[in-house]
Design an enzyme around this catalytic site. Structure first.
Site, PDB file in Angstrom:
ATOM      1  N   ASP A 112     -14.907 -10.321  19.456  1.00  0.00           N
ATOM      2  CA  ASP A 112     -15.178  -9.355  18.846  1.00  0.00           C
ATOM      3  C   ASP A 112     -13.500  -9.033  19.654  1.00  0.00           C
ATOM      4  OD1 ASP A 112     -16.661  -6.307  19.203  1.00  0.00           O
ATOM      5  OD2 ASP A 112     -14.703  -6.416  18.684  1.00  0.00           O
TER       6      ASP A 112
HETATM    7  C1  GLC Z   1     -14.065  -3.833  17.386  1.00  0.00           C
HETATM    8  C2  GLC Z   1     -15.650  -3.491  17.079  1.00  0.00           C
HETATM    9  C3  GLC Z   1     -16.497  -4.583  16.118  1.00  0.00           C
HETATM   10  C4  GLC Z   1     -15.060  -4.127  14.689  1.00  0.00           C
HETATM   11  C5  GLC Z   1     -13.918  -4.955  15.500  1.00  0.00           C
HETATM   12  C6  GLC Z   1     -12.702  -5.013  14.312  1.00  0.00           C
HETATM   13  O1  GLC Z   1     -13.618  -3.272  18.303  1.00  0.00           O
HETATM   14  O2  GLC Z   1     -16.216  -4.095  18.316  1.00  0.00           O
HETATM   15  O3  GLC Z   1     -17.669  -3.859  15.742  1.00  0.00           O
HETATM   16  O4  GLC Z   1     -15.809  -4.793  13.404  1.00  0.00           O
HETATM   17  O5  GLC Z   1     -12.993  -4.145  16.704  1.00  0.00           O
HETATM   18  O6  GLC Z   1     -12.644  -3.851  13.798  1.00  0.00           O
END
Ligand code: GLC
Length: 739
Positions: free
Chosen positions: A281
């Protein structure tokens, strides 16, 4: 023509599939052999393109130059066929010409915004949910997107957690079916089709169990609970063929998910044999320094890659450290090669090596703007998501010929709020959002006098608008109110300790009810809210969640009876924050309460009723459904047999309507304690006025399995109860014995 025996056809298809995979693997290996270490590490490196950053950004270096040097494998948050083509052209100037993957959070729609995922889950309509994802994929892939960071499949039992809006609620059975439906919707007829995007199952794992419902907080649970409650939707998504996974910010039992070998190597890539790749993430690899399980960014890179995180979203730990770790023989090149091969394999499967620009087609992108069929599908999905919580004296549905209707509340004319979190803000605004006001205006007759008063803000404490709102209500034959959260009050980093109706909205509801007029209160939110005064005093209550582009039209269809509400809650609604967590599939304890108000040396709060305000699976209709004649085809079931439960449902009201018939079981005695109810089946039935249908459920010992204290997944003989009803509380029951 001579018929080819089925077995020959089947074997032929297996041979073709394995030959196809072999040829892809051969291609991957041949590319890998030609790559330098820098180029290999580049494939593991993902940056945000900056069109709409979704995390704390790092402004550094010239990304275009890095792309040209083959040091970037993927970008997220780059919007549009033109923008993705421009970046892909730069990637084609690199030595290896490996195409970029473009990812984006297409969570509940791209140009056409559908209801938030928790709202869609309330429909319990798997084909409709799959279609929603299919349309999102069609629109997104036309805009150059290869990969959506969805479905989010985190089980959530705590509405203080803002991301509860993004998943499918509290139940692993419903959550698993919805996870699979969304994967199938996004990936359609398979990767390589220009209207298919790679799914990304997130957040692996147990992110929804953050302590206190506080986002990014720790998670600590038994492996049994992890396997029983939180992993099933991930497994279902993997079995549905999900191309990728995303890990999660939380630590789990002492190890951050990003660096958690048990999750990513033992379970996902080991037990489940997942052949796709795992993306971290946003920055989560680097965030292990904050967690405190690594000493520095090199240790973070080592720990994450060793644990099975293949691609590094935005932390730069891989880019800055892996080459040195390899040179110092602190990490084996085979680990890097495995991650690179997983990523290259998906790029081949997407057809990007054959044509890096196959998704960058501006004409196709334009054809997807304002797609009428998509808007209609969004309206239907929205209608199916609206939950009727109360309808005293059948105040609803309203007449379209009503003389005067007062529309009161801060969300009646709200526009963008209707899209909820994880939605796209189009500059060209080619997709018009239908407000509740417009929806009602489109619906009522020309002779209807519509009055409007905002009454108050969403969050502020001003009561200055109350008088105008009361005056409007007094003049009306009926009042429709729309109160709730702001569209961005649920979502990522939106945990709240107080989930009552924000501001002075419930005071406004109270003031309007005091006029004595018939009042319908609609509540819009991304999570269960607490609104006890409204729940106890308003004659009619509708829960709208956030319904997307077609919100107003769907709301009007329900308000005026063109759609008979059929949704059922995918999550329990607490009476107070103090009651959280409250969920239906709880254990009985040694001192279960005998009834809702029992507090005499039992597991209860002395200052609160024991039940939730609204239970899992609850939702009303404009008609009534009577359940009768529950029966089993046997009372004693051998382990090799199946058992069928049947019940009669009758539409005893004045409207045709759809009912979601739910089947729960209880394993009365286990080697470990078992929940008082577990959802094991549901069927949606449509009944005309007066019509009856028999609904049957057939299940086997496979449906009775659970994890024992040795983490063995199996059933155990003994006494069982089955329950069937229109929610998790009002049920008919029968017993049987499993021999
Ligand atoms: C964010 C979220 C994740 C998302 C990623 C890209 O922090 O936790 O769900 O897909 O970053 O935006």
């Amino acid at each position: 023509m001579k018929k080819i025996p089925f077995t020959l056809l089947f074997l032929g298809s297996l041979f073709y599939a394995s030959a196809q995979k072999k040829s892809t693997d051969q291609k991957v290996d041949s590319v890998l052999r030609m790559m330098t270490l820098t180029e290999k590490i580049g494939q593991l490196n993902q940056y945000s393109g900056g069109d709409d950053d979704t995390g704390p950004t790092t402004k550094d270096g010239d990304k275009h130059n890095q792309i040209k040097k083959g040091m970037v494998g993927s970008l997220l948050n780059v919007t549009g066929a033109k923008a993705t083509r421009a970046l892909q052209e730069i990637a084609m100037q690199s030595r290896m010409k490996i195409p970029l993957l473009f990812g984006q959070d297409v969570i509940h729609g791209y140009r056409t915004t559908f209801p938030i995922p928790l709202a869609e889950a309330a429909s319990w309509d798997l084909p409709a949910i799959e279609r929603s994802a299919r349309i999102a994929a069609t629109e997104a892939s036309a805009a150059g997107i290869h990969w959506t960071f969805a479905p989010m499949v985190d089980i959530a039992r705590d509405p203080r957690w803002g991301r509860i809006m993004e998943g499918a609620g509290e139940d692993p059975y419903l959550g698993s079916l919805i996870a699979a439906a969304r994967v199938k919707g996004f990936q359609g007829n398979g990767l390589g089709n220009t209207n298919a995007v790679m799914a990304c199952v997130k957040h692996f794992a147990a992110y929804g169990a953050a302590v206190g419902g506080r986002d990014y907080n720790s998670v600590d649970m038994s492996l049994r609970q992890l396997h029983e409650i939180y992993l099933p939707p991930f497994k279902a998504a993997a079995e549905a063929g999900a191309a990728t996974f995303m890990n999660s910010f939380n630590d789990l039992n002492g190890t951050p998910a990003t660096g958690n070998k048990y999750l990513q190597r033992n379970i996902l890539k080991g037990e489940w044999k997942f052949s796709g790749f795992v993306v971290s993430d946003w920055g989560s690899i680097g965030e292990m320094l904050n967690h405190g399980n690594v000493r520095d960014s090199a240790d973070a890179a080592f720990t994450a890659l060793t644990a099975g995180s293949d691609m590094d979203m935005e932390s730069r730990c891989y880019k800055n450290n892996l080459a040195t770790l390899v040179k110092d023989k602190k990490i084996k090149i085979e680990l890097i090669d495995d991650a690179v091969k997983r990523i290259l394999r998906k790029k081949f499967e997407m057809g990007l090596f054959d044509d890096p620009y196959k998704f960058c087609n501006e004409q196709r992108e334009n054809e997807q703007r304002n797609n009428i069929q998509n808007l209609l599908a969004a309206k239907i999905m929205a209608e199916k998501s609206i939950v009727l919580l109360k309808n005293e004296n059948n105040i609803l549905p309203l007449s379209k010929n009503i003389k005067t209707i007062a529309c009161i509340g801060p969300l009646i004319k709200a526009v963008r709020e209707n899209l909820g979190f994880w939605s796209f803000q189009w500059q060209d605004d080619t997709v018009k959002i239908v407000t509740v006001w417009e929806g009602i205006k489109n619906k009522v007759s020309a002779g209807t006098n519509m009055l409007y008063a905002k009454g108050c803000g969403i969050k502020d404490s001003s009561r200055a608008g109350f008088a105008e709102a009361i005056a409007a209500a007094v003049k009306a034959d009926v009042v429709v109110m729309n109160v709730g959260e702001a569209g961005d009050m649920s979502g990522e980093a939106k945990s709240r300790s107080n989930i009552g109706l924000p501001g002075v909205q419930e005071e406004l509801v109270k003031a309007i009810i005091a006029t004595g007029k018939p009042v319908v209160v609609m509540i819009s939110a991304g999570r269960p809210l607490i609104f006890n005064y409204t729940a106890d005093n308003a004659p009619a209550i509708i829960y709208n969640w956030w319904l997307g582009t077609q919100a107003g039209n769907a709301v009007a269809d329900v308000l005026f009876g063109d759609y008979n509400p059929s949704a059922k809650l995918p999550v329990s609604f607490p009476r107070t924050e103090g009651q959280i967590p409250v969920y239906y599939n709880h254990f009985n304890t040694g001192r279960p309460a005998a009834n809702d108000s029992d507090v005499n040396y039992v597991s209860a709060y002395t200052d609160l009723l024991n039940s939730p305000k609204y239970p899992f699976g609850y939702g009303l209709s404009y008609t009534n459904f009577a359940y009768s004649n529950i029966s089993l085809d046997k009372n004693i079931m051998a382990a090799t047999e199946k058992i069928s439960a049947t019940i009669t449902i009758t539409n005893t009201g004045n409207f045709a309507g759809e009912e979601t018939v739910q089947l729960y079981i209880r394993d009365m005695v286990g080697s470990v304690i078992r929940p008082v109810k577990e959802l094991k089946g549901f069927q949606k039935v449509f009944l005309q006025k007066g019509e009856s249908k028999n609904v049957s459920f057939t299940f086997s010992t496979a449906d009775l399995r659970f994890y024992n204290d040795q983490l063995q997944y199996n059933y155990e003989p003994g006494n069982f109860k089955i329950f069937i009803g229109g929610n998790s509380v009002d049920v008919k029951e029968k017993e049987f014995i499993l021999k």
